[in-house]
Scaffold this active site. Structure first.
Site, PDB file in Angstrom:
ATOM      1  N   GLU A 128      25.640   8.603  76.355  1.00 22.36           N
ATOM      2  CA  GLU A 128      26.622   9.256  75.481  1.00 22.36           C
ATOM      3  C   GLU A 128      27.284   8.248  74.535  1.00 22.36           C
ATOM      4  OE1 GLU A 128      26.790  12.472  75.249  1.00 22.36           O
ATOM      5  OE2 GLU A 128      25.443  12.750  76.955  1.00 22.36           O
ATOM      6  N   HIS A 131      25.101   7.789  71.429  1.00 15.71           N
ATOM      7  CA  HIS A 131      25.348   8.831  70.428  1.00 15.71           C
ATOM      8  C   HIS A 131      26.637   8.541  69.660  1.00 15.71           C
ATOM      9  CE1 HIS A 131      22.274  11.615  71.737  1.00 15.71           C
ATOM     10  NE2 HIS A 131      22.810  11.838  72.911  1.00 15.71           N
TER      11      HIS A 131
HETATM   12 ZN    ZN Z   1      21.978  12.953  74.438  1.00 13.36          ZN
END
Ligand code: ZN
Length: 311
Positions: A128, A131
């Site tokens: 995460e 991202h």
């Molecule tokens: Zn992802």
């Protein structure tokens, strides 16, 4: 009759008939997510109220050790601990009993899939954070203002807000490429840090491939194939995939696939390069995320030392 409110609950909102959710029927949706670390602390405190808890019990530590636990699991944890204490003839529930109960609840057969292991938590944190970091460094990507590693619903492991796939406004090629790069950054981050990838990127890859296909086939954004609409075989009607008749040659079909592959590949490489260059920021962000489980805009800014000005 007037004033009658009907409520329903489901774990699978994704399979409900849309007609059921139209205004006048079930028209409000309230999502109840798995609690985050702060919420778990509060739920634990609630269930410990009125119970003989020994001094030295640290609710914060218990909350940190129980990612993925829902309210019922936490209640169960406290009950198990009371039983353990009683069995050992103690008149207070201590940290030892509570910590032992965590393992008991995790080992419970149906809980196994839901409860997150330490290593999983770490991988998801880096995924995460990948991202988040890439999304906030690329000029045309949607800025990410919230990131969490607590699962939501049945599909996604963690989630990173906000990555709208299909925009209501016009999107430029640069924006789509940055979006693609952000989508692929989760997997790139796993590769960079752990030197291998997990199944966690499945949904990202699906979205990225879909987007790349749209760029090539519908938006005419491939330099090699030019501004032509080829139809991306992705129309959905009443839940069924309508396979469009292919109106182009095998050779063109091959080139389409190759172009999609090239776009996805180059975006992945770009994500990897950005993460390599900013590895210190990535590590700082992932560590913070692993510890807090959910980060808001200010916390993201603080961890990566940059102001998310384009919000
Ligand atoms: Zn992802």
């Amino acid at each position: 009759r007037e004033g009658v409110i009907i409520m329903g609950a489901t774990n699978r909102p994704d399979v409900l008939d849309v007609a059921l959710l139209r205004p006048g029927r079930f028209d409000r949706r309230i999502t109840i997510n798995v609690p985050d670390i702060k919420e778990r602390e509060e739920i634990l405190a609630l269930h410990m109220r009125g119970k003989p808890i020994a001094k030295g019990v640290d609710i914060k530590i218990l909350a940190r050790r129980t990612p993925g636990f829902v309210g019922a699991d936490l209640e169960n944890l406290v009950n198990e601990a009371s039983l353990l204490a009683a069995r050992e003839g103690k008149d207070k529930i201590g940290m030892k009993e509570l910590e032992e109960s965590i393992d008991r609840v995790i080992a419970g057969p149906e809980k196994k899939s839901r409860v997150m292991r330490e290593r999983e938590k770490k991988i998801i944190s880096y995924h995460e954070s990948g991202h988040t970091l890439v999304g906030n460094l690329l000029p045309f990507a949607d800025p990410i203002y919230k990131v969490s590693i607590i699962p939501r619903g049945s599909a996604a492991l963690g989630y990173t807000l906000q990555l709208p796939l299909e925009d209501k406004y016009l999107a430029t090629k640069s924006e789509l490429l940055d979006k693609l790069t952000t989508l692929l950054a989760g997997r790139a981050s796993e590769e960079l840090i752990f030197n291998e990838v997990s199944t966690g990127a499945q949904d990202d890859l699906k979205k990225a491939t879909y987007l790349a296909r749209k760029m090539v086939c519908d938006y005419g954004m491939s330099e090699k194939l030019g501004p032509v609409a080829l139809g991306s075989n992705s129309e959905v009607f009443l839940g069924r995939d309508l396979l469009k008749e292919k109106n182009y040659s095998e050779e063109l079909a091959f080139n389409v696939d190759e172009e999609i592959h090239n776009i996805v590949e180059s975006c992945y490489q770009k994500a990897l390069d950005i993460l390599k260059k900013h590895k210190d920021k990535l590590i700082r962000l992932a560590k913070r995320l692993e510890e807090k489980e959910i980060l808001n805009k200010e916390e993201i800014e603080e961890a990566i030392g940059l102001s998310l000005i384009h919000i």
